[in-house]
Write a protein that holds these residues in place. Structure first.
Motif, PDB file in Angstrom:
ATOM      1  N   ARG A  87      -5.435   0.000  47.698  1.00 12.26           N
ATOM      2  CA  ARG A  87      -4.395   0.776  48.382  1.00 12.26           C
ATOM      3  C   ARG A  87      -3.069   0.652  47.654  1.00 12.26           C
ATOM      4  NH1 ARG A  87      -0.486  -0.667  50.846  1.00 12.26           N
ATOM      5  NH2 ARG A  87      -1.216  -2.763  51.279  1.00 12.26           N
ATOM      6  N   LEU A  88      -2.724  -0.585  47.263  1.00 12.41           N
ATOM      7  CA  LEU A  88      -1.467  -0.814  46.551  1.00 12.41           C
ATOM      8  C   LEU A  88      -1.466  -0.103  45.195  1.00 12.41           C
ATOM      9  CD1 LEU A  88       1.276  -2.298  46.454  1.00 12.41           C
ATOM     10  CD2 LEU A  88       0.082  -4.140  45.271  1.00 12.41           C
ATOM     11  N   THR A  89      -2.579  -0.168  44.491  1.00 15.57           N
ATOM     12  CA  THR A  89      -2.685   0.508  43.196  1.00 15.57           C
ATOM     13  C   THR A  89      -2.506   2.011  43.364  1.00 15.57           C
ATOM     14  OG1 THR A  89      -4.146  -1.236  42.366  1.00 15.57           O
ATOM     15  CG2 THR A  89      -4.177   0.873  41.183  1.00 15.57           C
ATOM     16  N   GLU A 111       0.469   4.333  41.777  1.00 12.08           N
ATOM     17  CA  GLU A 111       0.175   5.523  40.972  1.00 12.08           C
ATOM     18  C   GLU A 111       0.870   6.754  41.552  1.00 12.08           C
ATOM     19  OE1 GLU A 111      -4.092   5.505  40.918  1.00 12.08           O
ATOM     20  OE2 GLU A 111      -4.175   3.961  39.358  1.00 12.08           O
ATOM     21  N   LEU A 112       0.907   6.870  42.872  1.00  7.82           N
ATOM     22  CA  LEU A 112       1.604   7.974  43.523  1.00  7.82           C
ATOM     23  C   LEU A 112       3.100   7.908  43.202  1.00  7.82           C
ATOM     24  CD1 LEU A 112       1.613  10.410  45.467  1.00  7.82           C
ATOM     25  CD2 LEU A 112       1.896   8.768  47.338  1.00  7.82           C
ATOM     26  N   PHE A 113       3.676   6.707  43.273  1.00  7.55           N
ATOM     27  CA  PHE A 113       5.089   6.537  42.915  1.00  7.55           C
ATOM     28  C   PHE A 113       5.345   7.006  41.489  1.00  7.55           C
ATOM     29  CE2 PHE A 113       8.050   3.958  40.470  1.00  7.55           C
ATOM     30  CZ  PHE A 113       9.249   4.368  41.053  1.00  7.55           C
ATOM     31  N   GLN A 114       4.465   6.616  40.561  1.00  8.65           N
ATOM     32  CA  GLN A 114       4.656   6.984  39.162  1.00  8.65           C
ATOM     33  C   GLN A 114       4.600   8.506  38.973  1.00  8.65           C
ATOM     34  OE1 GLN A 114       1.606   4.279  37.542  1.00  8.65           O
ATOM     35  NE2 GLN A 114       3.247   3.405  36.282  1.00  8.65           N
ATOM     36  N   ARG A 115       3.666   9.178  39.664  1.00  4.74           N
ATOM     37  CA  ARG A 115       3.586  10.642  39.557  1.00  4.74           C
ATOM     38  C   ARG A 115       4.847  11.291  40.128  1.00  4.74           C
ATOM     39  NH1 ARG A 115      -1.657   9.421  41.085  1.00  4.74           N
ATOM     40  NH2 ARG A 115      -1.350  10.106  43.239  1.00  4.74           N
ATOM     41  N   GLU A 116       5.291  10.801  41.292  1.00  2.00           N
ATOM     42  CA  GLU A 116       6.505  11.352  41.898  1.00  2.00           C
ATOM     43  C   GLU A 116       7.723  11.108  41.008  1.00  2.00           C
ATOM     44  OE1 GLU A 116       6.968   9.779  45.842  1.00  2.00           O
ATOM     45  OE2 GLU A 116       5.334  10.992  46.628  1.00  2.00           O
ATOM     46  N   ASN A 117       7.800   9.940  40.410  1.00  2.40           N
ATOM     47  CA  ASN A 117       8.912   9.602  39.524  1.00  2.40           C
ATOM     48  C   ASN A 117       8.941  10.545  38.317  1.00  2.40           C
ATOM     49  OD1 ASN A 117      11.158   7.873  39.095  1.00  2.40           O
ATOM     50  ND2 ASN A 117      10.010   6.773  37.531  1.00  2.40           N
ATOM     51  N   THR A 118       7.771  10.833  37.764  1.00  4.17           N
ATOM     52  CA  THR A 118       7.672  11.764  36.642  1.00  4.17           C
ATOM     53  C   THR A 118       8.114  13.161  37.069  1.00  4.17           C
ATOM     54  OG1 THR A 118       5.874  10.495  35.648  1.00  4.17           O
ATOM     55  CG2 THR A 118       6.084  12.806  34.954  1.00  4.17           C
TER      56      THR A 118
END
Length: 167
Positions: A49-51, A55-62
């Protein structure tokens, strides 16, 4: 090296994300993932879940970075490149969301570009899609002041089209 410590790092990451502190988010997520992987293992539901959350944070950040770059290019008159970046950002969000606040912002940026390019029909289409997304998000909905403002702006676009067709 305790799961509660990892959970605390995860909460810090979420708080830092809300504050726009991407570097601190990455550090906190990394510490939390290190603890979960070491103590619980990679196959544990909390670790997975944390991973996925990271990954969702990284996509949103991009996507947010692409939107910001597009906004700068739009301000400097490079409308084609700005549109390309906005569309890339929108595609990233579409992978994870049906409607999202940032998707609306990006769509409205595209609508602005279409206005500057004097493409009324395309602007109406993008405006309509942004309005649909805005209405689907429960916290916004039809009665939110920004939704009402965008509805009025969309009506103005439709009136412009009517006037254009009359001429």
């Amino acid at each position: 090296m305790h799961p509660l410590t990892a959970s605390t790092y995860e909460y810090l990451a979420q708080t830092d994300a809300l504050r726009g502190m991407a570097g601190d988010v990455i550090k906190a997520y990394t510490k939390a993932m290190d603890i979960f992987n070491t103590v619980l293992g990679g196959g544990h539901p909390q670790t997975k879940r944390l991973t996925a959350s990271f990954e969702l944070f990284q996509r949103e950040n991009t996507a947010n970075a692409l939107n910001k770059q597009g906004t700068v290019l739009k301000a400097h008159g490079d409308l084609e490149k700005a549109t390309q970046l906005f569309l890339e950002a929108l595609d990233i969000y579409k992978e994870d969301y049906d409607s999202h606040r940032y998707m609306i912002d990006i769509s409205e940026n595209i609508s602005d570009v279409k206005f500057e390019q004097d493409l009324l029909e395309e602007r109406i289409a993008v405006s309509a899609e942004a309005l649909k997304m805005r209405r689907r998000i429960p916290i916004l909905g039809d009665n939110h002041i920004d939704t009402k403002r965008r509805m009025e702006a969309h009506r103005s676009l439709l009136k412009s089209r009517l006037l254009e067709n009359r001429n």
